[in-house]
Design an enzyme around this catalytic site. Structure first.
Site, short mmCIF file in Angstrom:
data_model
loop_
_atom_site.label_atom_id
_atom_site.label_comp_id
_atom_site.label_asym_id
_atom_site.label_seq_id
_atom_site.Cartn_x
_atom_site.Cartn_y
_atom_site.Cartn_z
N LEU A 94 37.77 37.00 50.90
CA LEU A 94 38.39 36.00 51.76
C LEU A 94 37.50 35.84 52.97
O LEU A 94 36.89 36.81 53.43
CB LEU A 94 39.79 36.45 52.20
CG LEU A 94 40.86 36.57 51.12
CD1 LEU A 94 42.12 37.22 51.70
CD2 LEU A 94 41.20 35.20 50.55
N ASP A 95 37.40 34.64 53.50
CA ASP A 95 36.60 34.41 54.70
C ASP A 95 37.11 35.28 55.84
O ASP A 95 38.29 35.65 55.88
CB ASP A 95 36.68 32.95 55.13
CG ASP A 95 35.99 32.00 54.16
OD1 ASP A 95 35.10 32.47 53.42
OD2 ASP A 95 36.34 30.81 54.15
#
Length: 176
Positions: A94-95
């Site tokens: 995930l960013d």
């Protein structure tokens, strides 16, 4: 299967009787013995972790933490959030600005099955956006979105992802 803690012995026996369990690629029968270090056991084609020493953590990744096992720049990573004597790594990513559920494990087989495109494991993401996206924006998302690092389209194979407005609130709309 019961020793994994996934289900009771009776439930495991029911699955074996129903022909839903395979052992090293063949349909298992009651009474089969499996070598915990080398056996490949699957239920409905999904591998069951049977090797000793495998660990699995579900982590709600907060914003500001990166999804990597090691960062040369010294930023806080998801691995820093889990106290374990095992060397674990995130399954997927995930960013840094995102939050959400991640699996951390030392089970390379499971990580490969979940992340490698050949297995076509569907993943669902919920994203909060400002305003209500138009039908044209949703169609663009369904065609795939190129990642900044060039790894490929988001949403699986192009044309197979579906985007929809999942919900709305005071802080924006939620897309699936």
């Amino acid at each position: 299967i019961a020793h994994t803690g996934l289900m009771s012995r009776r439930r495991a026996e029911d699955l074996i009787r129903d022909g839903r369990v395979t052992l090293d690629g063949r349909v298992a029968i009651l009474g089969d013995r499996a070598d915990r270090e080398s056996a490949v056991i699957a239920i409905d084609g999904v591998p069951v972790p049977v090797r000793a020493g495998l660990v699995y953590y579900l982590l709600n990744k907060p914003r500001g933490v990166i999804s990597t096992a090691d960062d040369p720049r010294g930023r806080k990573s998801v691995v820093d959030l889990v106290e374990t004597p095992h060397r674990v790594y995130p399954v997927g990513r995930l960013d840094a600005d995102s939050e959400g559920l991640l699996i951390l494990t030392n089970d390379g087989t499971l990580a490969n099955l979940i992340t490698h495109p050949r297995y076509e494991v569907a993943k669902t993401y919920l994203v909060r956006v400002a305003g209500r996206p138009s039908p044209a924006v949703l169609r663009t998302l369904e065609g795939g979105v190129k990642l900044e690092d060039g790894d490929g389209p988001v949403g699986g194979r192009r044309g197979q992802s579906k985007s929809r407005v999942f919900g709305a609130g005071q802080r924006g709309h939620i897309l699936e």
